[in-house]
Structure formats: structure tokens, C-alpha cells
Design an enzyme around this catalytic site. Structure first.
Site, PDB file in Angstrom:
ATOM      1  N   ASP A 162       0.827  -1.207   0.000  1.00 59.03           N
ATOM      2  CA  ASP A 162       0.000   0.000   0.000  1.00 59.03           C
ATOM      3  C   ASP A 162       0.868   1.266   0.000  1.00 59.03           C
ATOM      4  O   ASP A 162       0.740   2.130   0.857  1.00 59.03           O
ATOM      5  CB  ASP A 162      -0.925  -0.014   1.214  1.00 59.03           C
ATOM      6  N   GLU A 415       3.582  -7.827   7.590  1.00 54.91           N
ATOM      7  CA  GLU A 415       2.251  -8.367   7.335  1.00 54.91           C
ATOM      8  C   GLU A 415       2.203  -9.517   6.333  1.00 54.91           C
ATOM      9  O   GLU A 415       1.323  -9.577   5.478  1.00 54.91           O
ATOM     10  CB  GLU A 415       1.293  -7.248   6.898  1.00 54.91           C
ATOM     11  N   TYR A 470      -6.036  -2.360  13.555  1.00 53.61           N
ATOM     12  CA  TYR A 470      -6.884  -1.257  13.075  1.00 53.61           C
ATOM     13  C   TYR A 470      -8.330  -1.391  13.553  1.00 53.61           C
ATOM     14  O   TYR A 470      -9.257  -1.094  12.812  1.00 53.61           O
ATOM     15  CB  TYR A 470      -6.821  -1.187  11.544  1.00 53.61           C
ATOM     16  N   GLU A 506       1.719  -0.642  14.078  1.00 50.75           N
ATOM     17  CA  GLU A 506       0.826   0.215  13.280  1.00 50.75           C
ATOM     18  C   GLU A 506      -0.523   0.303  13.963  1.00 50.75           C
ATOM     19  O   GLU A 506      -1.077  -0.716  14.399  1.00 50.75           O
ATOM     20  CB  GLU A 506       0.621  -0.347  11.862  1.00 50.75           C
TER      21      GLU A 506
END
Length: 594
Positions: A162, A415, A470, A506
């Protein structure tokens, strides 16, 4: 590989500036031998810089394939009798280099340096033509991975990470000289024994040239504090001044290569920070003291220059991190320019150093609705060829960065899919290699949200748990109460099941600067503040959490898609480094301001 430095026996010349540049979308330049003469139909292009955004043309921004650079350098006449080396600090993602008509180097991997001995091609006092072809194609065997798709409108690069696939000569290019007998490399390992520091050193070079080696260690004022003879040994420093977070104290280790008459043949000075790193239970210790990571995942990313290194921007970013109270960052998701690590060394900033292994999770595109689900680890996707590239990238990262005291933890990947048996099979040799190359630092990888503590099969290989989460954004969007409960439950799972330090590497939300709301509306500045405050409450309740790295330091460019509004907007600062409201609340937390 030692970075170029000016010493009493060495000189360097920067080749940065405007180079001739030409894209090669048809891939004809290699067959046509474009390196043999002046680059045809070329425009000027700055080095270092990504080429993608310099020219206002979609064909340049989205180019797939070869891109050619060329410059001419006059070799200093005073280098006669010296060994002459051409070095590239990075060429993304692979490159071939010619000096005049001779191929002198080829390299795979877009974020680590490579060099070539060009003594035979670069005559002192004469001009030398340097031509480089840089290729930005990602394949299943590259790190990061991807594939090129043939479409009716031409070739398109597909990838799974990303951030934008910037390419070019992102970092400095050097021509430098050494004596004919030279020091090839130096490695150091440091320790603390009470108030005495130890510096284990090894000087590397041609075996027949290392009979006479002397090393001298000096403090920051230039006073000699230790010395030794021989290519390997241990220096002891009474009343040592340790390198520590917030205190970037550096000694200078000078290695001297002597000839048979005792004269200095070569000299190299290496900055050394004396410190220790250890994981003990759920604590992360630097110099025996518990350390709590406060900072960011970052990107080398800025308007126009893309991933091109820029000293002014680098210093500004570090100043902003100091302003906000950060003590650390992760080189997400690739090795950064070595100038960044040198700055972190001098200023006592702690670094988690990561390879370019990102996008190794083929279930994520399917979850996001971007394509069918497929197995990540196969011979046709992330397989043996990928791992060979990955191992080489890991070796080059550790070989380049192992002497930096700021680097306290190696991150093997970001990830990857980690809840299938093939993941453990893929990653076990990488953890083994990292520990073999550097037994002094902990090793880890960054776990993805969908592979929780009970499912992950790779985290048991790691010394530290690093997770990206997240809740409140991709899950429980707009419902911070539910997000808080889910986050705390999972962090307690990690603490109970793995019994290791946990760094949340993150957490963040896309935030449009200037959008405001009195309720929990995603994308608003107020939502970003409340989201981060919720995470911080949870961290404070879970003892195993030893670090918080907000995603991201600043907004950054991504490929074009509807889920990204002019890039990823999770930064606490905009892409041009203006603070969002949350920057001030985070500053109050990290600086303990009322």
C-alpha cells in the site's frame, strides 16, 4: 560494505546532479547498446530522486520496465595508482551499470547499496561515461513481489503493498578511491560491564594485507581511550559513555592498515556507539534499562522527489519527531538511506530496521475485494525463488546496518500471511540467517491483523511480537467502544500466549486535514484524536505492551484506487509536513505535557 568517507588515504566524489535520462517502454535499449554512446533522445533528471513525479506525464509516472540514466565524470588526476570504485547507494528495483563500454555491475534489490571496482575503466585525469539501466518490474521472485499484466492499453504493474512503486536512482552515487591495499569492511559488537564498555572489532580485507592492522578508539573530543594491534580483538573503555536513547554519544574507531615499513597504507574511521540490547520476559532492554518505543512507522516519501533522499527533508522530519516527543521509528517497509541511520545514531533515536518484504499476503486483496483468493506460498507465487531473493536482501540489510547503534531490532517482513504451515516453513530459514549474521540483536516480523495470537505460526520464531491493528478503522469503523474492547482482548491474548514484549507497530486512521465533526465520524480530525486516545488507554492497561508506533508519520503516495484519496492519509502530518490536530494531543502524551 563500508560507506564512502574522506580519510587520510581515501577521497570521494559525488555524482549527484542532473543526469541524462530516457524511458525505454519497449525494452530496446539493451539490444541497441545505448550505453555505448551518448544516450539518445534524453531529457535531464535529478539524482537522487524518483523519476515518476518529476515529469507531469502519466506515461512517466506509471512506466513499467527499463529506465536509462547517463552522466560523465572526470576522474581526479590525483587518483593515479589508487583503486577506483563506483558505488550506488540504491537503484530501485534492479540495475545494470556500464563504465564506458564495459558492464561493471548488476544488482537486484532496490534499497541497499552495490559497488564495482572500475580502476581499469576509469583513468585518472580522463572522462568516464557512466550509464545505468534501472528496472522497476516486480515479479513473484522479487522483494517486494508483484507481477506485470499485459492489457489492451499496455503493460501494467500489479503489486500488493500500500505505497506507490516509485523507481529510479533514489540515493547518492559516488566515485571514490582507496589505496591498492585497502580495508574492505569493519564490524563491531559492543557490551557493558558495569562502567566499562567493550568494543569487539574485526577488520576485513584481503588476507595477505591484514598482517599489520592497528585500531584506535577515540572519544567525542578526540582523545584516545583504547587501542590494539591485529585484525580482530576487544577494546575496553573504562568510564564509558554509553550510547542511549536521547543520547547519541559516539566514539570513533580508526582502523589503520600498515605496510611492512610501518607506514599507513589505508585508514578508515567508523563511528561506534557502545550499548547493549536484550529481551527479558516481556521487557525490551537497552543498556539493561526497560525501553518503551514511542514513534511511527514512516516512509521515504515526499512530493515531486518521491523516495529520493533529501537532507533538508530528513532533518525536518527528525526535528518534527523531536517536537512531538518520538524516540523511535520503523523503516517501513524497506531499508532507508544510510544517512537516516547515521543521523539517528548521532541523535539517539532508536530504529527498527526492516527488509523490503511487504505484500507477501495474497488473502488481503481478496478481503479488500480486489481479486480472487489464492494461496500465498506456492511455487508459482511466494516460493523458493522469492525466498532466495529475500535471504539476499536480509543479508545485505544486516551487512550494511549492523554497526549502527540506533538499530536495535531486525524486522524480517511486514504483514505476511502467517497462519498457515507454509508460512513457518518459508520464514524459519530467514530467522535462522538473521541470528547467524547478527546474534546481538532481537529478530522479529510484523504480524497482520487477520492472523491473531492463537492462529499465527510465525510469531513463536520471533524474540518480540510486533503487530499492526486497526480496530476502529477497518474493523468497528466509527464504533470506538467496540474497538476498545476488541483491542484489549487481543493484546491480552498476545501477552498470555506468547509471553514476549509486544510493540504495536501500526495503528491509525485516514484523516482528511480540515474535516471536523462533533461525533465519531471517520476521516475527521476529531476521530483521529479519539481513536489514538482510545488505543493509548488500552496500551497503558497491558503491561506486555512496550511500544506504540502510530501509522503513519506523514501522509504518503499510493497507487490510484477509490479507497485512497490522493494517497494514504493516516499521517499525523500531511504529506507536506503540516500537523493535524492529533499531532498536538500525541505531543502532550509523549512529552508528558499538561
Amino acid at each position: 560494505m563500508l560507506p564512502p568517507r574522506d580519510t587520510s588515504t581515501r577521497e570521494r566524489r559525488s555524482l549527484n546532479g542532473l543526469w541524462a535520462f530516457r524511458l525505454d517502454p519497449q525494452g530496446v535499449g539493451r539490444d541497441a547498446g545505448w550505453w555505448r554512446s551518448r544516450l539518445p533522445e534524453a531529457r535531464e533528471m535529478p539524482v537522487p530522486a524518483s523519476y515518476n513525479d518529476v515529469v507531469p506525464d502519466t506515461a512517466v509516472r506509471d512506466h513499467v520496465g527499463d529506465a536509462w540514466y547517463q552522466t560523465t565524470v572526470r576522474v581526479p588526476a590525483g587518483w593515479s595508482g589508487q583503486r577506483i570504485v563506483l558505488r550506488f547507494d540504491a537503484a530501485t528495483h534492479r540495475a545494470a551499470v556500464w563504465v564506458n563500454d564495459t558492464l561493471v555491475a548488476e544488482h537486484e534489490g532496490g534499497y541497499t547499496p552495490f559497488e564495482a571496482d572500475v580502476t581499469s575503466q576509469a583513468a585518472p585525469g580522463a572522462e568516464a561515461r557512466v550509464t545505468v539501466v534501472v528496472n522497476n518490474e516486480l515479479t513473484w521472485a522479487s522483494v517486494p513481489p508483484g507481477y506485470v499484466e499485459e492489457t489492451a492499453r499496455g503493460r501494467r504493474q500489479r503489486y500488493f503493498h500500500d505505497f506507490f512503486n516509485y523507481a529510479g536512482l533514489h540515493r547518492s552515487v559516488w566515485l571514490y578511491s582507496t589505496p591498492a591495499a585497502w580495508i574492505g569492511d569493519i564490524t563491531v559488537d559492543t557490551g557493558l560491564e558495569g562502567t566499562t564498555g567493550t568494543v569487539g572489532y574485526a577488520v576485513h580485507g584481503a588476507a595477505d594485507q591484514l598482517d599489520r592492522v592497528r585500531v584506535v578508539l577515540r572519544d567525542a573530543e578526540g582523545a584516545e581511550v583504547a587501542s590494539a594491534e591485529g585484525p580482530e580483538g576487544v577494546l575496553r573503555v573504562p568510564d564509558v559513555h554509553p550510547w542511549a536513547p536521547g543520547d547519541g554519544y559516539l566514539y570513533a574507531l580508526e582502523a589503520l592498515l600498515l605496510d611492512d615499513g610501518g607506514r599507513v597504507s589505508d585508514s578508515y574511521v567508523l563511528p561506534v556507539g557502545v550499548r547493549t540490547v536484550e529481551v527479558r520476559g516481556t521487557e525490551f532492554l537497552i543498556n539493561g534499562e526497560p525501553f518503551y518505543f514511542k514513534g511511527f512507522g514512516k516512509h521515504e516519501d515526499a512530493p515531486v522527489r518521491g523516495k529520493g533522499h533529501d537532507d533538508a527533508l530528513m532533518v525536518h522530519d527528525f526535528e518534527l519527531m523531536e517536537w512531538i516527543g518520538a524516540n523511535s521509528f520503523r523503516t517501513a517497509h524497506y531499508p532507508y538511506a544510510e544517512e537516516v541511520l547515521e543521523y539517528a545514531d548521532r541523535h539517539g533515536v532508536v530504529v527498527i530496521d526492516e527488509t523490503a518484504a511487504v505484500g507477501m499476503n495474497l488473502k488481503l486483496p481478496a478481503i479488500a475485494g480486489h481479486g480472487p483468493a489464492r494461496a500465498t506460498y506456492t511455487d508459482e507465487t511466494i516460493g523458493p525463488d522469492t525466498r532466495r531473493t529475500h535471504l539476499r536482501a536480509l543479508r545485505e540489510l544486516i551487512e550494511r546496518d549492523r554497526n549502527h547503534p540506533s538499530v536495535v531490532l531486525w524486522s524480517i517482513a511486514n504483514e505476511p500471511e502467517s497462519a498457515v504451515p507454509a508460512a513457518r516453513e518459508y520464514f524459519a530459514p530467514l530467522f535462522e540467517e538473521a541470528r547467524k549474521l547478527d546474534p546481538t540483536r532481537p529478530v522479529g516480523f510484523v504480524n497482520v491483523m487477520h492472523d491473531a495470537a492463537r492462529q499465527c505460526l510465525v510469531s513463536e520464531l520471533a524474540d518480540v511480537v510486533m503487530i499492526n491493528r486497526y480496530y476502529g478503522w477497518y474493523v468497528n469503523a466509527g464504533d470506538l467502544e467496540a474497538a476498545e474492547a476488541a483491542l484489549e482482548a487481543e493484546l491480552n491474548d498476545w501477552a498470555r500466549l506468547h509471553r514476549k514484549p509486544v510493540i504495536v507497530t501500526e495503528y491509525g486512521v485516514d484523516t482528511l486535514s480540515g474535516l471536523h465533526s462533533v461525533t465519531d465520524v471517520p476521516w475527521s480530525e476529531e476521530y483521529q484524536e479519539r481513536f489514538l486516545a482510545m488505543y493509548h488507554r488500552v496500551f497503558d492497561r497491558v503491561d506486555a505492551v512496550v511500544g506504540e508506533h502510530i501509522w503513519n508519520f506523514a501522509d504518503f503516495a499510493t497507487r490510484v484506487e477509490t479507497g485512497r484519496v490522493d494517497g494514504n492519509k493516516k499521517g499525523l502530518f500531511t504529506r507536506d509536513r503540516r500537523p493535524k490536530s492529533a499531532a498536538f494531543s500525541v505531543r502532550r502524551r509523549w512529552r508528558n505535557d499538561v
